[in-house]
Design an enzyme around this catalytic site. Structure first.
Site, PDB file in Angstrom:
ATOM      1  N   GLU A 143       0.823  -1.216   0.000  1.00 34.00           N
ATOM      2  CA  GLU A 143       0.000   0.000   0.000  1.00 34.00           C
ATOM      3  C   GLU A 143       0.857   1.266   0.000  1.00 34.00           C
ATOM      4  O   GLU A 143       0.741   2.121   0.876  1.00 34.00           O
ATOM      5  CB  GLU A 143      -0.966   0.000   1.189  1.00 34.00           C
ATOM      6  CG  GLU A 143      -2.024  -1.083   1.060  1.00 34.00           C
ATOM      7  CD  GLU A 143      -3.163  -0.968   2.075  1.00 34.00           C
ATOM      8  OE1 GLU A 143      -2.970  -0.308   3.104  1.00 34.00           O
ATOM      9  OE2 GLU A 143      -4.237  -1.538   1.819  1.00 34.00           O
ATOM     10  N   GLU A 190      -5.325  -8.181  -1.357  1.00 31.09           N
ATOM     11  CA  GLU A 190      -6.029  -8.109  -0.068  1.00 31.09           C
ATOM     12  C   GLU A 190      -7.507  -7.849  -0.319  1.00 31.09           C
ATOM     13  O   GLU A 190      -7.863  -7.035  -1.179  1.00 31.09           O
ATOM     14  CB  GLU A 190      -5.507  -6.963   0.822  1.00 31.09           C
ATOM     15  CG  GLU A 190      -4.171  -7.232   1.461  1.00 31.09           C
ATOM     16  CD  GLU A 190      -3.741  -6.119   2.410  1.00 31.09           C
ATOM     17  OE1 GLU A 190      -4.596  -5.441   3.001  1.00 31.09           O
ATOM     18  OE2 GLU A 190      -2.524  -5.940   2.544  1.00 31.09           O
TER      19      GLU A 190
HETATM   20  P1  P53 Z   1      -7.268  -3.293   9.209  1.00 36.03           P
HETATM   21  C1  P53 Z   1      -6.400   1.472   5.591  1.00 36.03           C
HETATM   22  C2  P53 Z   1      -7.380   1.311   4.622  1.00 36.03           C
HETATM   23  C3  P53 Z   1      -7.409   0.163   3.871  1.00 36.03           C
HETATM   24  C4  P53 Z   1      -6.473  -0.819   4.097  1.00 36.03           C
HETATM   25  O1  P53 Z   1      -6.952  -3.181   7.654  1.00 36.03           O
HETATM   26  C5  P53 Z   1      -5.489  -0.644   5.051  1.00 36.03           C
HETATM   27  C6  P53 Z   1      -5.454   0.498   5.807  1.00 36.03           C
HETATM   28  C7  P53 Z   1      -4.420   0.672   6.856  1.00 36.03           C
HETATM   29  O2  P53 Z   1      -4.844   0.053   8.047  1.00 36.03           O
HETATM   30  O3  P53 Z   1      -4.517  -1.533   5.282  1.00 36.03           O
HETATM   31  C8  P53 Z   1      -4.449  -2.809   4.723  1.00 36.03           C
HETATM   32  O4  P53 Z   1      -6.272  -4.233   9.778  1.00 36.03           O
HETATM   33  C9  P53 Z   1      -3.104  -3.313   5.121  1.00 36.03           C
HETATM   34  C10 P53 Z   1      -3.134  -4.428   6.126  1.00 36.03           C
HETATM   35  C11 P53 Z   1      -4.346  -4.265   7.008  1.00 36.03           C
HETATM   36  C12 P53 Z   1      -5.583  -4.425   6.137  1.00 36.03           C
HETATM   37  O5  P53 Z   1      -5.589  -3.476   5.108  1.00 36.03           O
HETATM   38  O6  P53 Z   1      -7.123  -1.903   9.722  1.00 36.03           O
HETATM   39  O7  P53 Z   1      -2.276  -3.662   4.033  1.00 36.03           O
HETATM   40  O8  P53 Z   1      -1.919  -4.419   6.826  1.00 36.03           O
HETATM   41  O9  P53 Z   1      -4.381  -5.149   8.075  1.00 36.03           O
HETATM   42  C13 P53 Z   1      -6.903  -4.331   6.883  1.00 36.03           C
HETATM   43  O10 P53 Z   1      -8.650  -3.826   9.308  1.00 36.03           O
END
Ligand code: P53
Length: 489
Positions: free
Chosen positions: A198, A387
């Site tokens: 990201e 993801e």
């Molecule tokens: P969590 C922000 C918005 C979208 C994805 O997020 C993001 C973030 C930053 O938190 O991060 C990604 O755990 C990231 C992962 C993260 C996952 O999305 O806040 O690449 O490390 O865990 C989900 O629910």
């Protein structure tokens, strides 16, 4: 429904700092996330630091911490990343569970600070090197293709202290040296690499700060530029090390729509998509800054230090594949009477056509089909969704079963959207769902924001046995993979 290609990479994704734990074991160096407490949906995670007068202060992860502050650990605080889900010691058992589901690909990340604890050490830390070799061998044993993120929010803290982090050009060569080392070391085991997770996160936040100070904007965009150059160098090195290597960008899929058909909203959203998402993808896939970059810099009142050599390197280090995260979509409007969406990282106006998760993230499978088409039209390189998933708390029944039909529904809708995108002609080659095993949330530090097919017995305060349990979605995903996406019931 179109069949997924026979060699489609079904799998799951994790990141070192959110699952490994063992934060100070076997010579691993510190990273900033080690200093982050847990937060919640409403309350941001925070750091404790010592300022230059020696006062102890607290700041949230979104605050700007003074350059000379020293992050500290407070024994009265709980730090969820320190133990994570103990993947460091349990990876064999966990990879066996992934294999049982039929994973073709497993996305994980190498912790730079396990290999070079200070980021710029003379020699690598052998224990860290051995750990990842063993993990890759384990994957290969099960026929799972590793997809390796080289940097997932985990710059060695020592580099932040010594050089001030990515604002300093010096980090480019340290990252290059680290990447070069691991790509050589594991060249017999790994061919799929992602440079920065990201990458657009660096500037994403600045797009939503009103009256953004020019210095903050400049630092963010200059840091991002340094990461682009570092990434480009690594792409070039990767191709020299092994012509089979495929390197991808990894962009946070912050997709937005205009809330209304007011042309002002259309333009506002176009600019938002450009600055938040396309800016980074364009540089990494096309090897040059897009035409709208200058407009963005002008609006921010910043001038970047971009040399001719940088431009040449960007051009020579174009990625082979485009990868991105996709969780939700947002709405953009110039009208200020709309209801806001709320939720961490979800922004803008509430979309009346969508349902929202407990953490305020919209659920929008059609948006995945939409953005896949947009991205493929723009870049024309193979795409992986690296993801995606639904973060939601689960209930463990007395017999240990977990009925996460809400997660299955979310995933099914997104798999249908992917199959539609394939019918549309998009060259989608893989899908690794986020947090295929429950892990620490990056945004909130909670355990109960669970994404996994595999449940981990651990709560927000660090209690629990760390035992692994199979959720209903485990058996469902296994069926999906076995039928190559045909059986989604
Ligand atoms: P969590 C922000 C918005 C979208 C994805 O997020 C993001 C973030 C930053 O938190 O991060 C990604 O755990 C990231 C992962 C993260 C996952 O999305 O806040 O690449 O490390 O865990 C989900 O629910």
């Amino acid at each position: 429904m179109t069949k997924f290609p026979h060699n489609f990479y079904w799998g799951g994704a994790t990141a070192a700092n959110q699952c490994e734990g063992a934060y100070n074991v076997d010579g691993r160096g510190a990273i900033k996330y080690d200093f982050l407490t847990a937060g919640t949906h409403e309350q941001a995670r925070s750091y404790m630091y010592k300022d230059k007068e020696g006062n102890i202060k607290r700041a949230t992860m979104f605050d700007i911490i003074p350059d000379d502050a020293e992050l500290i650990l407070d024994e009265n605080e709980y730090y969820p990343n320190h133990e994570g889900i103990d993947f460091y010691h349990r990876y064999k058992e966990d990879i066996a569970l992934f294999a049982e589901m039929g994973f073709k690909m497993f996305r994980m990340s190498i912790a730079w600070s396990r290999i070079f604890p200070n980021g710029d050490d003379e020699t690598p830390n052998q224990k860290g090197v051995d750990f990842y070799r063993s993990m890759f061998e384990e994957m290969r044993k099960h026929g799972i293709e590793p997809l390796v993120t080289l940097h997932h929010f985990d710059t060695p803290y020592a580099l932040e202290v010594k050089y001030g982090g990515w604002t300093n050009r010096a980090l480019i060569e340290h990252f290059e040296r680290y990447a070069d080392f691991v790509m050589n070391e594991y060249k017999d085991l790994v061919t799929y690499w992602l440079t920065f997770n990201e990458i657009n996160n660096l500037t994403m936040m600045t797009a939503f700060i009103e009256n953004l100070p020019a210095k903050v904007a400049k630092d963010a965009y200059q840091s991002l530029h340094h990461q682009f150059v570092a990434s480009a160098r690594v792409v070039k090195r990767a191709h020299l090390i092994n012509p089979e290597n495929k390197v991808g960008c990894m962009i946070c899929g912050i997709v937005s729509y205009p809330l209304t058909c007011d042309p002002k909203d259309i333009l506002e959203n176009q600019h938002k998509m450009e600055s938040v998402m396309y800016y980074s993808g364009d540089v990494m896939v096309r090897g040059a800054y897009p035409h709208f970059a200058q407009r963005i810099w002008n609006e921010l009142g910043i001038t970047l230090d971009i040399t001719d050599q940088d431009k040449q390197e960007l051009l020579e280090g174009k990625v082979d594949i485009y990868t991105f995260s996709y969780y939700m979509t947002n709405c953009v409007t110039t009208h200020d009477d709309s209801e806001t969406a709320g939720g961490n990282f979800s922004f803008g106006a509430k979309n009346p056509y969508l349902k929202y998760s407990d953490w305020g993230w919209s659920m929008d499978a059609d948006g995945l089909r939409y953005i896949l088409t947009e991205l493929y039209a723009r870049y024309q390189v193979p795409i992986i969704v690296t993801e995606n998933g639904l973060g939601q708390d689960d209930v463990v029944e007395e017999d240990g079963s977990i009925h996460d039909d809400y997660r299955i529904d979310y995933l099914r809708d997104h798999f249908v959207a992917m199959s539609q995108a394939l019918s549309d002609g998009v060259d989608l080659i893989g899908y690794t769902s986020w947090g295929c095993i429950d892990l620490v949330s990056a945004g909130t530090g909670e355990m109960k924001k669970r994404y996994g097919y595999i449940y981990v017995d651990r709560d927000n305060q660090g209690n629990g046995t760390m035992d692994r349990l199979k959720k209903d979605s485990f058996y469902w995903y296994k069926k999906v993979i076995a039928s190559n996406g045909e059986d989604l019931v």
